[in-house]
Write an enzyme that holds these catalytic residues in place. Sequence first.
Site, PDB file in Angstrom:
ATOM      1  N   ASP A  12       0.857  -1.200   0.000  1.00 43.29           N
ATOM      2  CA  ASP A  12       0.000   0.000   0.000  1.00 43.29           C
ATOM      3  C   ASP A  12       0.890   1.246   0.000  1.00 43.29           C
ATOM      4  O   ASP A  12       0.571   2.261  -0.635  1.00 43.29           O
ATOM      5  CB  ASP A  12      -0.930  -0.011   1.226  1.00 43.29           C
ATOM      6  CG  ASP A  12      -2.279   0.628   0.942  1.00 43.29           C
ATOM      7  OD1 ASP A  12      -2.301   1.681   0.291  1.00 43.29           O
ATOM      8  OD2 ASP A  12      -3.317   0.087   1.371  1.00 43.29           O
ATOM      9  N   HIS A  15       1.897   3.167  -3.290  1.00 39.03           N
ATOM     10  CA  HIS A  15       1.152   4.336  -3.794  1.00 39.03           C
ATOM     11  C   HIS A  15       1.790   5.627  -3.313  1.00 39.03           C
ATOM     12  O   HIS A  15       1.964   6.583  -4.057  1.00 39.03           O
ATOM     13  CB  HIS A  15      -0.294   4.320  -3.261  1.00 39.03           C
ATOM     14  CG  HIS A  15      -1.149   3.222  -3.810  1.00 39.03           C
ATOM     15  ND1 HIS A  15      -1.495   3.149  -5.138  1.00 39.03           N
ATOM     16  CD2 HIS A  15      -1.751   2.162  -3.202  1.00 39.03           C
ATOM     17  CE1 HIS A  15      -2.283   2.082  -5.336  1.00 39.03           C
ATOM     18  NE2 HIS A  15      -2.433   1.462  -4.177  1.00 39.03           N
ATOM     19  N   SER A 165     -11.239   0.617   1.746  1.00 40.59           N
ATOM     20  CA  SER A 165     -10.300   1.262   0.811  1.00 40.59           C
ATOM     21  C   SER A 165     -10.415   2.777   0.818  1.00 40.59           C
ATOM     22  O   SER A 165      -9.467   3.477   0.467  1.00 40.59           O
ATOM     23  CB  SER A 165     -10.566   0.776  -0.614  1.00 40.59           C
ATOM     24  OG  SER A 165     -10.745  -0.601  -0.662  1.00 40.59           O
ATOM     25  N   HIS A 192      -8.749  -4.394   6.886  1.00 35.48           N
ATOM     26  CA  HIS A 192      -7.743  -3.468   6.342  1.00 35.48           C
ATOM     27  C   HIS A 192      -8.338  -2.062   6.374  1.00 35.48           C
ATOM     28  O   HIS A 192      -9.422  -1.838   5.843  1.00 35.48           O
ATOM     29  CB  HIS A 192      -7.414  -3.888   4.904  1.00 35.48           C
ATOM     30  CG  HIS A 192      -6.533  -2.945   4.139  1.00 35.48           C
ATOM     31  ND1 HIS A 192      -5.168  -3.135   4.024  1.00 35.48           N
ATOM     32  CD2 HIS A 192      -6.810  -1.827   3.435  1.00 35.48           C
ATOM     33  CE1 HIS A 192      -4.644  -2.161   3.270  1.00 35.48           C
ATOM     34  NE2 HIS A 192      -5.630  -1.347   2.900  1.00 35.48           N
ATOM     35  N   HIS A 194      -8.022   2.415   6.207  1.00 38.02           N
ATOM     36  CA  HIS A 194      -7.331   3.652   5.829  1.00 38.02           C
ATOM     37  C   HIS A 194      -7.736   4.751   6.802  1.00 38.02           C
ATOM     38  O   HIS A 194      -8.830   4.721   7.371  1.00 38.02           O
ATOM     39  CB  HIS A 194      -7.640   4.038   4.375  1.00 38.02           C
ATOM     40  CG  HIS A 194      -6.820   3.262   3.400  1.00 38.02           C
ATOM     41  ND1 HIS A 194      -5.598   3.688   2.942  1.00 38.02           N
ATOM     42  CD2 HIS A 194      -7.030   2.046   2.840  1.00 38.02           C
ATOM     43  CE1 HIS A 194      -5.091   2.780   2.131  1.00 38.02           C
ATOM     44  NE2 HIS A 194      -5.935   1.761   2.042  1.00 38.02           N
ATOM     45  N   TYR A 283     -12.055   5.806  -3.324  1.00 38.78           N
ATOM     46  CA  TYR A 283     -10.893   4.909  -3.300  1.00 38.78           C
ATOM     47  C   TYR A 283      -9.615   5.681  -2.981  1.00 38.78           C
ATOM     48  O   TYR A 283      -9.273   6.646  -3.661  1.00 38.78           O
ATOM     49  CB  TYR A 283     -10.799   4.286  -4.696  1.00 38.78           C
ATOM     50  CG  TYR A 283     -10.021   3.000  -4.822  1.00 38.78           C
ATOM     51  CD1 TYR A 283     -10.175   1.971  -3.894  1.00 38.78           C
ATOM     52  CD2 TYR A 283      -9.172   2.794  -5.906  1.00 38.78           C
ATOM     53  CE1 TYR A 283      -9.480   0.780  -4.042  1.00 38.78           C
ATOM     54  CE2 TYR A 283      -8.481   1.600  -6.067  1.00 38.78           C
ATOM     55  CZ  TYR A 283      -8.629   0.598  -5.122  1.00 38.78           C
ATOM     56  OH  TYR A 283      -7.941  -0.576  -5.279  1.00 38.78           O
TER      57      TYR A 283
END
Lengths: 330, 330
Positions: A12, A15, A165, A192, A194, A283
């Site tokens: 990740d 990015h 996401s 997961h 963010h 996203y």
Amino acid sequence: MTVNILDVSLRDGSHSVRHAFTADQVREAAKGMNAAGVRYFEVSHGDGLGGSSLQYGLSATDELKLIEAAAGECTTSEVAVLLIPGIGTKGDLQAAVKAGAKMVRVATHVTEADVAAQHIQLGRELGLKTAGFLMMSHMASVEEIVKQASLFESYGAEIVYVTDSAGAMLPKDVTERICALKQTLQCEIGFHAHNNLSMAMANTVAAVEAGATFIDGSLRALGAGAGNTQTEVMVAVLEKMGYETGIDLYELIDTANNVIAPIMQQPQEITGGSLILGHSGVYSSFLLHAQKAAKQFGVHERDILKQIGKLKAVGGQEDLIYEVAQDLAR
Amino acid sequence: MTVNILDVSLRDGSHSVRHAFTADQVREAAKGMNAAGVRYFEVSHGDGLGGSSLQYGLSATDELKLIEAAAGECTTSEVAVLLIPGIGTKGDLQAAVKAGAKMVRVATHVTEADVAAQHIQLGRELGLKTAGFLMMSHMASVEEIVKQASLFESYGAEIVYVTDSAGAMLPKDVTERICALKQTLQCEIGFHAHNNLSMAMANTVAAVEAGATFIDGSLRALGAGAGNTQTEVMVAVLEKMGYETGIDLYELIDTANNVIAPIMQQPQEITGGSLILGHSGVYSSFLLHAQKAAKQFGVHERDILKQIGKLKAVGGQEDLIYEVAQDLAR
């Protein structure tokens, strides 16, 4: 109680560094995580195996070389790879296994688990620890997520992940999704996060309390958007709560500060743009594209992201970002 | 439901910029927060009125000039000041009121509310909105906090704050403290967080859900340690949860990005040092002192902080940091 931590800094985080990891950087980070006792860490292009492209961003170093560099440092850790069917292929997975990967997470949009059947089966055939990964999980109802996760399980997934996401979930959203999966599925459940709404840690703790046994983090939170749950902080929090992680906190902090921090191209703060991602449910990997498009067309990144949120765009629709920016400029 | 947000960027943020705010910076930030509809914001030295000193750090600009600059921009917002008895005096408060302050928060260590009686009474006499502020609230039991908060209320405090100065609390710690206060006190309850364990937002939401009606934040999280709950993110989260804040999110994001971000001397990340603060329960404003002492004596900041945590040092014991560093160096 034991929780399995999977670190995504080297996937990740790709990015966040615009896919510019070098083999040396990956080797150093892998060495540190292996020494700290991190059970699994993921190494791939940010958009998974085969992601290096004009659409998703070109990798500076072939990801197979990065996987090899990481695997070469592992004595107790294992290297995972991400595979998004349509971006990566079965051939890419076979090559990753040759390079040393021991685990695969097959990722699809939350309503499209059925495209992963062959890839999950291949993961099992290759003897990999195999997981399904439901991206943009905030966009589907609890019932829909249970349905899609059950498909993953039926294909042979040993773990199914709820993946936020867009960093758009609040703890209650996580709790209801993980609880529903625990009630229905036999396999293990993962989560997961963010951090676009500054809730990554709380959401991760909510997932663990609801029964998730696999959770993701990244060192210094290095990841798309506002980044992920910060691994070293998560270890401290879980310790404080009485969970066993098997990880040496100081060793992990040293790796975060001495290896990851110097690689970072910008601090992993919650800026206006990443906040709008979480607020509008966009996203996370769209952020840097929106910033680029904003500059190119002289419009505001948050107006692009808000519009993208309204259009409910999903991974793979990166071109739409530039179309929206062009429309806004008119 | 309505929640009152008090922004502490121009007070807790003072630590983070080493007390170097200029009148122009404060004026611009105040203008933006007033336009965004922030009801209260605090302007003082990081350690409150009168904090400018060799022990706590010298202010580059007299805080009365900063308060004046901020008050001059207010049409709907009001300026609050922090007063720690023993650092600031009654005379300092009277001067702050002349400069335009409309609210005072009288802060003591969590077990020492009794030293605030005269200052709280003076606040009421001066016609200020008056609050008590229990620092390092993680160090006291729920019963003790209720006892101390009741003292504040008996002196005339209209709001009592639970203050997680070390960023050491988890949401359940917040919930049990705020719930106990709601059951016992008549006055309003407030909450102030630090993000050392990446839990500031979750703790703030837990406080609101338990009945707190005053919550603190800072733009870009600018504050001691890992910073505070990020105000602009908090507004987005509260909106998402259905609360009314009366704040224009975009106006606030613009102030955060255009006024606060350029002032920041370092990003408000969770580094090894700030993580250890939360993990060991050490006062957030000790971080920069520990970094300075670590350099001076050639020892590791985290070893200093861990030892300080063991010694249960509280605000005012900054000298101890250098003694510990010296001992470690031997």
